[in-house]
Design a protein around this motif. Structure first.
Motif, PDB file in Angstrom:
ATOM      1  N   LEU A  99       0.806  -1.352  -0.099  1.00 32.38           N
ATOM      2  CA  LEU A  99       0.130  -0.055   0.033  1.00 32.38           C
ATOM      3  C   LEU A  99       0.737   1.404  -0.177  1.00 32.38           C
ATOM      4  CD1 LEU A  99      -2.795  -1.165   2.525  1.00 32.38           C
ATOM      5  CD2 LEU A  99      -2.893  -0.785   0.013  1.00 32.38           C
ATOM      6  N   LEU A 100       2.027   1.139  -0.018  1.00 27.79           N
ATOM      7  CA  LEU A 100       2.923   2.356  -0.003  1.00 27.79           C
ATOM      8  C   LEU A 100       2.933   3.325  -1.194  1.00 27.79           C
ATOM      9  CD1 LEU A 100       6.423   1.211   1.244  1.00 27.79           C
ATOM     10  CD2 LEU A 100       4.983   2.915   2.336  1.00 27.79           C
ATOM     11  N   GLY A 101       2.393   2.719  -2.380  1.00 28.63           N
ATOM     12  CA  GLY A 101       2.349   3.570  -3.605  1.00 28.63           C
ATOM     13  C   GLY A 101       1.287   4.427  -3.417  1.00 28.63           C
ATOM     14  N   GLU A 102       0.313   4.283  -2.656  1.00 27.66           N
ATOM     15  CA  GLU A 102      -0.778   5.160  -2.329  1.00 27.66           C
ATOM     16  C   GLU A 102      -0.536   5.812  -1.103  1.00 27.66           C
ATOM     17  OE1 GLU A 102      -4.637   2.833  -1.284  1.00 27.66           O
ATOM     18  OE2 GLU A 102      -3.247   1.698  -2.834  1.00 27.66           O
ATOM     19  N   MET A 103       0.259   5.334  -0.167  1.00 27.68           N
ATOM     20  CA  MET A 103       0.477   6.248   1.207  1.00 27.68           C
ATOM     21  C   MET A 103       1.704   6.709   1.572  1.00 27.68           C
ATOM     22  SD  MET A 103      -1.788   3.308   3.406  1.00 27.68           S
ATOM     23  CE  MET A 103      -2.166   3.917   4.841  1.00 27.68           C
ATOM     24  N   GLN A 105       3.843   9.282   0.577  1.00 22.27           N
ATOM     25  CA  GLN A 105       3.769  10.592   0.840  1.00 22.27           C
ATOM     26  C   GLN A 105       3.309  11.004   1.943  1.00 22.27           C
ATOM     27  OE1 GLN A 105       2.537  12.783  -2.691  1.00 22.27           O
ATOM     28  NE2 GLN A 105       4.524  13.621  -3.221  1.00 22.27           N
ATOM     29  N   GLU A 106       1.909  10.742   2.317  1.00 23.06           N
ATOM     30  CA  GLU A 106       1.249  10.970   3.507  1.00 23.06           C
ATOM     31  C   GLU A 106       2.083  10.467   4.776  1.00 23.06           C
ATOM     32  OE1 GLU A 106      -3.090  11.415   4.617  1.00 23.06           O
ATOM     33  OE2 GLU A 106      -2.922  10.093   2.911  1.00 23.06           O
ATOM     34  N   LEU A 107       2.667   9.387   4.430  1.00 24.08           N
ATOM     35  CA  LEU A 107       3.549   8.711   5.646  1.00 24.08           C
ATOM     36  C   LEU A 107       4.687   9.556   6.014  1.00 24.08           C
ATOM     37  CD1 LEU A 107       3.151   5.044   4.878  1.00 24.08           C
ATOM     38  CD2 LEU A 107       2.539   6.041   6.859  1.00 24.08           C
ATOM     39  N   ALA A 108       5.517   9.915   5.046  1.00 23.70           N
ATOM     40  CA  ALA A 108       6.497  10.909   5.173  1.00 23.70           C
ATOM     41  C   ALA A 108       6.146  12.111   5.906  1.00 23.70           C
ATOM     42  CB  ALA A 108       7.200  11.152   3.815  1.00 23.70           C
ATOM     43  N   ALA A 109       5.008  12.894   5.144  1.00 23.56           N
ATOM     44  CA  ALA A 109       4.468  13.872   5.808  1.00 23.56           C
ATOM     45  C   ALA A 109       4.024  13.975   7.328  1.00 23.56           C
ATOM     46  CB  ALA A 109       3.356  14.559   4.923  1.00 23.56           C
ATOM     47  N   SER A 110       3.775  12.800   7.609  1.00 20.08           N
ATOM     48  CA  SER A 110       3.162  12.299   8.984  1.00 20.08           C
ATOM     49  C   SER A 110       4.560  12.436   9.989  1.00 20.08           C
ATOM     50  CB  SER A 110       2.460  11.131   9.270  1.00 20.08           C
ATOM     51  OG  SER A 110       3.435  10.232   9.165  1.00 20.08           O
ATOM     52  N   GLY A 111       5.870  12.369   9.368  1.00 22.93           N
ATOM     53  CA  GLY A 111       6.934  12.334  10.403  1.00 22.93           C
ATOM     54  C   GLY A 111       7.658  10.911  10.336  1.00 22.93           C
ATOM     55  N   ALA A 145       7.670   4.552  -4.725  1.00 23.68           N
ATOM     56  CA  ALA A 145       6.904   5.627  -4.075  1.00 23.68           C
ATOM     57  C   ALA A 145       7.586   6.178  -2.755  1.00 23.68           C
ATOM     58  CB  ALA A 145       5.360   5.502  -3.838  1.00 23.68           C
ATOM     59  N   ALA A 146       8.190   5.319  -1.883  1.00 23.39           N
ATOM     60  CA  ALA A 146       8.561   5.398  -0.707  1.00 23.39           C
ATOM     61  C   ALA A 146      10.077   6.042  -0.802  1.00 23.39           C
ATOM     62  CB  ALA A 146       9.117   4.028  -0.063  1.00 23.39           C
ATOM     63  N   GLY A 147      10.791   5.755  -1.881  1.00 22.05           N
ATOM     64  CA  GLY A 147      12.075   6.618  -2.155  1.00 22.05           C
ATOM     65  C   GLY A 147      11.658   7.879  -2.482  1.00 22.05           C
ATOM     66  N   LYS A 148      10.957   8.134  -3.572  1.00 17.15           N
ATOM     67  CA  LYS A 148      10.326   9.504  -3.950  1.00 17.15           C
ATOM     68  C   LYS A 148       9.943  10.485  -2.910  1.00 17.15           C
ATOM     69  CE  LYS A 148       9.607   8.495  -8.870  1.00 17.15           C
ATOM     70  NZ  LYS A 148       8.610   8.144  -9.944  1.00 17.15           N
TER      71      LYS A 148
END
Ligand code: SAM
Ligand code: SF4
Length: 334
Positions: A99-103, A105-111, A145-148
């Motif tokens: 599910l990282l493809g969709e999540m 960016q938000e995960l990174a933004a959450s800290g 997506a996680a790397g980006k």
């Protein structure tokens, strides 16, 4: 805080669910998975109270795990709140990546600072065989997506009997091309994992050394975990070996675990620990919760006994026998 054996305990792994969208052979059975009742699983509020009490005891790093942590609704808000706890310096996650493809960016933004993505092969057919699901492409998208999104990424490969020379070399090449460390994790005889035996570190290193002439142990600090890292291909590739069974690192163990139903588990290989859910739901105060956790963490077992069937020096160790002890890895969180 320190336990009775003088070890500093500053790392808490929190399993937020026992549910998963894969069925990896060494982790969960295909069918008849006895899932926990929803009401038995800790609420996020309960998890946060435990994390706050832990921070008061010196927990500095938290790993969110599962089951698959990304299948639980609201996990991003949980991460945001975990990162805001005074004293917690780093919040990371272990995920299968689907599910990282969709999540991401938000995960990174959450800290969230980094993700360990579990991937046991780079061959889609073998992936299907191991996980019993056809999701290889999603995982690859998730890694990208996680790397980006700026999350640090490591891959974790659980070593099964089937892991072959081609797999090891494919991961090595992947690491060189993408600059992502790949860690090989020795299978632990826990739950479904009892059925599998590990290819040992020497064999893995031999395969790598046949292909790359400059395999060197790395002294660069790469987190506080127990992996031993090797670089190769002029330093472009990085492989880590985690061998919990044969190369015990219990003397330096810094972690405790919280299962999704609220059991504070002191060692992967021991029933030692305490149910925190019952006191939480009976109105325990913050101060008493912290005391209870301190009292139990102090008693963390000295070492595991994966290689012996007997309990050894752990006999007589106290544990809360009201809680379920015979767990698969999806219930413990790895
Ligand atoms: N679903 C997430 C994932 O796969 O990363 C998080 C939970 S999973 C239980 C955490 C880690 O435990 C995974 O890297 C998995 O490969 C590993 N694992 C599961 N069973 C294992 C076993 N018996 N021995 C060693 N590692 C195991
Ligand atoms: Fe799910 Fe992770 Fe277990 Fe695989 S290892 S079944 S992805 S919890």
């Amino acid at each position: 805080m320190r336990d009775e054996n003088g070890r500093t305990i500053d790392y808490l792994r929190i399993s937020v669910t026992d549910r998963c969208n894969l069925r990896c052979r060494y982790c969960m059975p295909e069918e008849g998975v006895a899932l926990m009742n929803h009401e038995d699983i800790l609420t996020y509020q309960e998890i946060l109270r435990i994390a706050e009490a832990g921070a008061g005891l010196g927990i500095r790093r938290v790993k969110v795990t599962g089951g698959e942590p990304l299948v639980r609704k609201g996990v991003i808000q949980l991460i945001r709140k975990l990162t805001a706890i005074d004293g917690i310096q780093d919040v990371t996650m272990t995920t299968n990546g689907i599910l990282l493809g969709e999540m991401a960016q938000e995960l990174a933004a959450s800290g969230l600072s980094s993700v360990n993505i579990s991937l046991d092969t780079l061959d889609p057919v073998r992936f299907h065989r191991i996980t019993r699901r056809d999701c290889f492409a999603d995982v690859m998208k998730g890694i990208e997506a996680a790397g980006k999104s700026g999350l640090m990424v490591k891959l974790n490969c659980a070593v099964m009997e089937e892991l072959c020379r081609e797999d090891v070399l494919a991961f090595a090449e992947y690491s060189v091309k993408n600059g992502i460390p790949v860690r090989f994790i020795e299978m632990m005889p826990i739950g479904q994992g009892r059925k599998y035996h590990a290819m040992d570190n020497e064999e893995l290193l031999a395969v790598l050394s046949e292909e790359y002439s400059d395999v060197r142990i790395s002294t660069e600090p790469r987190g506080n975990g127990p992996a031993v890292y090797y670089t190769f291909a002029s330093g472009a590739g990085c492989i880590g070996l985690i061998s919990a069974v044969h190369h015990k690192f219990c003397a330096g163990c810094n972690r405790v675990r919280l299962t999704s139903d609220g059991f504070l588990k002191l060692c992967l290989d021991s029933p030692a620990g305490v149910d925190l859910r019952t006191p939480l739901r009976s109105g325990i105060s913050d101060a008493a919760l912290k005391d209870l956790m301190e009292q139990w963490i102090r008693k963390k077992p000295e070492s595991h006994h994966f290689l012996s069937s007997a309990g050894g020096e752990e006999e007589g160790l106290l544990f809360d026998d009201t809680a379920e002890q015979c767990l698969n890895m999806n219930q413990i969180g790895g």
